[in-house]
Structures are given as structure tokens and as C-alpha cells.
Design an enzyme around this catalytic site. Structure first.
Site, PDB file in Angstrom:
ATOM      1  N   ASN A   9       0.873  -1.169   0.000  1.00 63.65           N
ATOM      2  CA  ASN A   9       0.000   0.000   0.000  1.00 63.65           C
ATOM      3  C   ASN A   9       0.913   1.222   0.000  1.00 63.65           C
ATOM      4  OD1 ASN A   9      -1.778   2.053   0.483  1.00 63.65           O
ATOM      5  ND2 ASN A   9      -2.404   1.354   2.520  1.00 63.65           N
ATOM      6  N   LYS A  11       0.148   4.240  -0.229  1.00 60.76           N
ATOM      7  CA  LYS A  11      -0.494   5.409   0.391  1.00 60.76           C
ATOM      8  C   LYS A  11      -0.267   6.655  -0.484  1.00 60.76           C
ATOM      9  CE  LYS A  11      -0.167   3.111   4.796  1.00 60.76           C
ATOM     10  NZ  LYS A  11      -0.079   3.183   6.251  1.00 60.76           N
ATOM     11  N   HIS A  95      -9.416   1.046   5.012  1.00 60.43           N
ATOM     12  CA  HIS A  95      -8.140   1.241   5.696  1.00 60.43           C
ATOM     13  C   HIS A  95      -8.356   2.178   6.887  1.00 60.43           C
ATOM     14  CE1 HIS A  95      -4.054   2.423   6.589  1.00 60.43           C
ATOM     15  NE2 HIS A  95      -3.673   1.354   5.926  1.00 60.43           N
ATOM     16  N   GLU A  97      -6.788   4.587   7.971  1.00 64.51           N
ATOM     17  CA  GLU A  97      -6.589   6.015   7.665  1.00 64.51           C
ATOM     18  C   GLU A  97      -7.831   6.602   7.001  1.00 64.51           C
ATOM     19  OE1 GLU A  97      -2.871   5.394   5.623  1.00 64.51           O
ATOM     20  OE2 GLU A  97      -1.982   4.805   7.546  1.00 64.51           O
ATOM     21  N   GLU A 167      -4.987  -4.837  10.564  1.00 69.21           N
ATOM     22  CA  GLU A 167      -3.966  -3.811  10.755  1.00 69.21           C
ATOM     23  C   GLU A 167      -4.221  -3.074  12.069  1.00 69.21           C
ATOM     24  OE1 GLU A 167      -2.154  -2.682   6.690  1.00 69.21           O
ATOM     25  OE2 GLU A 167      -3.859  -1.373   7.033  1.00 69.21           O
ATOM     26  N   GLY A 173       2.840   2.408  10.779  1.00 71.96           N
ATOM     27  CA  GLY A 173       3.798   3.500  10.617  1.00 71.96           C
ATOM     28  C   GLY A 173       4.493   3.911  11.911  1.00 71.96           C
ATOM     29  N   SER A 213       3.828  -1.989  10.350  1.00 67.33           N
ATOM     30  CA  SER A 213       5.282  -2.031  10.545  1.00 67.33           C
ATOM     31  C   SER A 213       5.885  -3.390  10.217  1.00 67.33           C
ATOM     32  CB  SER A 213       5.643  -1.606  11.967  1.00 67.33           C
ATOM     33  OG  SER A 213       5.191  -0.288  12.214  1.00 67.33           O
ATOM     34  N   GLY A 235       5.178   1.396   4.629  1.00 68.44           N
ATOM     35  CA  GLY A 235       6.509   1.981   4.453  1.00 68.44           C
ATOM     36  C   GLY A 235       7.509   1.101   3.711  1.00 68.44           C
TER      37      GLY A 235
HETATM   38  P1  13P Z   1       3.262   0.439   7.649  1.00 68.40           P
HETATM   39  O1  13P Z   1       3.780  -0.849   7.055  1.00 68.40           O
HETATM   40  O2  13P Z   1       3.944   1.655   7.147  1.00 68.40           O
HETATM   41  O3  13P Z   1       3.158   0.356   9.147  1.00 68.40           O
HETATM   42  O4  13P Z   1       1.740   0.587   7.114  1.00 68.40           O
HETATM   43  C1  13P Z   1       0.880  -0.490   7.177  1.00 68.40           C
HETATM   44  C2  13P Z   1      -0.348  -0.157   6.433  1.00 68.40           C
HETATM   45  O5  13P Z   1      -1.119   0.699   6.836  1.00 68.40           O
HETATM   46  C3  13P Z   1      -0.608  -0.856   5.173  1.00 68.40           C
HETATM   47  O6  13P Z   1      -1.894  -0.615   4.699  1.00 68.40           O
END
Ligand code: 13P
Length: 250
Positions: A9, A11, A95, A97, A167, A173, A213, A235
Site C-alpha cells: 500500500n 499510500k 483502511h 486512515e 492492521e 507507521g 510495521s 513503508g
Molecule cells: P506500515 O507498514 O507503514 O506500518 O503501514 C501499514 C499499512 O497501513 C498498510 O496498509
């Protein structure tokens, strides 16, 4: 055997040229990877160009969201028809977010998941508790409620095409990963919740990804868990070598 998937992802990261470059690297480095299916979910602006790069490769294309209407006067929105027209195989939905910053509700997600499934696009449906809920010991209750609110509205035929991603919001993150045990117990709980409605046989076929993460150094232990079928990577998906190394962790 459940399908193993490692999906990136991206983002709101990379420009179109950077995204095209990253996709090319993923295709080149991932060419020999057999252990799992790879997919990338770039921003909407990149989809057409990245689709061209992925053509003929085994890497799947995903979107990060879609509109809750089919078409029409919805300025700034992207429809499932548009996603289909660029050969999207997956669409991330719900998601944290989107839930947290854009007010995405279970109700909207029910509409979106139906639209996506109608087009033959596989939703990657995200669930996960936040820190407060985890500290209050409510994590099982929260993921069960999120699962039931949306997935219980589907038919078994629809459910077969859903990928779930657990998640934990506190792990996204933050560099703080759920332990393999913490992730496994939630994955098992989600699978049991799916089994309760759709039967054990169908639940056994559902791919449930872990996200939060996840990186090359911890993926192996996480993916070794019985109910964890891969990862949704944030990330670490922005560096092709790390992303592929995660895929090689099976
Ligand atoms: P990170 O791997 O950056 O923690 O993000 C996970 C995520 O939200 C994937 O959708």
C-alpha cells in the site's frame, strides 16, 4: 491451500515517474518469487501507467479506495468502472486512515464492497483496533464488530473473493509491530468469526493479511503463524528490495 499475498500500500507517496520506477523494480526483483502473490496499490494517478508496467508480469494491481457511487456528479471520486478499466485486481477498502481521517463508516463500506465485488475486483478489507481499544482489552470485540458489520452482509459467493487485512492502528507507521502471537490470535478470531457465518470450509479459504510495521526483519516470524497468509505493507513497500524480501519470507 489459501493464497499467500504480499501487497504494497503505497499510500500518498511517490510521483508518477517514481511510482513507475518502483513498479519496474518490483517486477524485475519479484520475477522469480514463487512463494506468494505480489500486488501493489499505488495512488489513483499512477494506476494507468503502473498497469502498463505490470502487464505480462505476475504482480497484481490494486487501488487504495473507490467511490460509493457508480458514476455521476461526485467531484474528485474514482469509480469501480474506472478501476476495472485499468485492470485493477484488488481494491483496499476500509483502511484505518480512511476510517479515521475521512469518516469512512461501516455503511459506506458495505456499499463499496458490493460495487467492487460486482466488477470482479477483490476487496482487501481492512480491520483493526486502535491503541485505546487495545489497552482497554477490547481488541477482539472491535475486530469482530468490524468484520460482522460489513462481511456478514455478503453472500458466500461474494465472501470467497474477499481478502481481509488485520492492521492494528497502533502498529501502522509506528515501527511497533504486533508480536506474532498477538497477530495470530486476532487472525484466528477473525477466521472463526467468518466461519460462524459462512462455515468452516469457506473460512479456511480466506486469505487474511497482517499489516503494521511489517518489514524484512519481522515478516518471517509473522508469516509463520497458522492463520496469517501474508502482509499489507506500507513503508517497506516503497523500497522494492525490502518489499521483495518480505515476499521471500514465506
Ligand atoms: P506500515 O507498514 O507503514 O506500518 O503501514 C501499514 C499499512 O497501513 C498498510 O496498509
Amino acid at each position: 491451500m489459501r493464497q499467500k499475498i504480499v501487497a504494497g500500500n503505497w499510500k500518498m507517496n511517490t510521483t508518477v515517474p517514481q511510482g513507475v520506477e518502483l513498479a519496474k523494480e518490483v517486477v524485475a526483483l519479484g520475477e522469480k518469487l514463487e512463494a506468494c502473490k505480489l500486488a501493489v496499490a499505488p495512488p489513483f494517478t499512477h494506476l494507468y501507467a503502473v498497469a502498463e508496467v505490470l502487464k505480462g508480469s505476475k504482480v497484481g494491481l490494486g487501488a487504495q479506495n473507490c467511490a460509493d457511487h457508480k458514476s455521476g456528479a461526485y467531484t474528485g471520486e474514482i469509480s469501480v468502472d474506472m478501476l476495472e478499466s485499468v485492470a485493477c485486481e484488488y481494491c483496499i477498502l476500509g483502511h484505518s486512515e480512511r476510517r479515521q481521517y475521512y469518516g469512512e463508516t461501516d455503511e459506506t463500506l458495505c456499499t463499496k464492497i458490493n460495487l467492487v465485488l460486482e466488477k470482479g475486483i477483490k476487496p482487501i478489507f481492512c480491520i483493526g483496533e486502535n491503541l485505546e481499544e487495545r489497552e482497554a482489552g477490547r481488541h477482539f470485540e472491535v475486530v469482530e464488530a468490524q468484520t460482522k458489520a460489513v462481511l456478514y452482509t455478503l453472500t458466500p459467493e461474494q465472501m470467497k473473493n474477499v481478502v481481509v487485512a488485520y492492521e492494528p492502528v497502533w502498529a501502522i507507521g509506528t515501527g511497533k509491530t504486533a508480536t506474532a502471537e498477538q497477530a495470530q490470535e486476532i487472525h484466528a478470531c477473525v477466521r472463526a468469526c467468518i466461519a460462524e457465518k459462512f462455515g468452516a470450509e469457506l473460512a479456511e479459504e480466506i486469505t487474511i493479511l497482517y499489516g503494521g510495521s511489517c518489514k524484512p526483519s519481522n515478516a518471517k516470524e509473522i508469516f509463520a503463524q497458522k492463520d496469517i497468509d501474508g502482509g499489507l505493507i506500507g513503508g517497506a513497500a516503497l523500497k522494492a528490495a525490502d518489499f521483495i524480501a518480505i515476499g521471500e519470507s514465506f
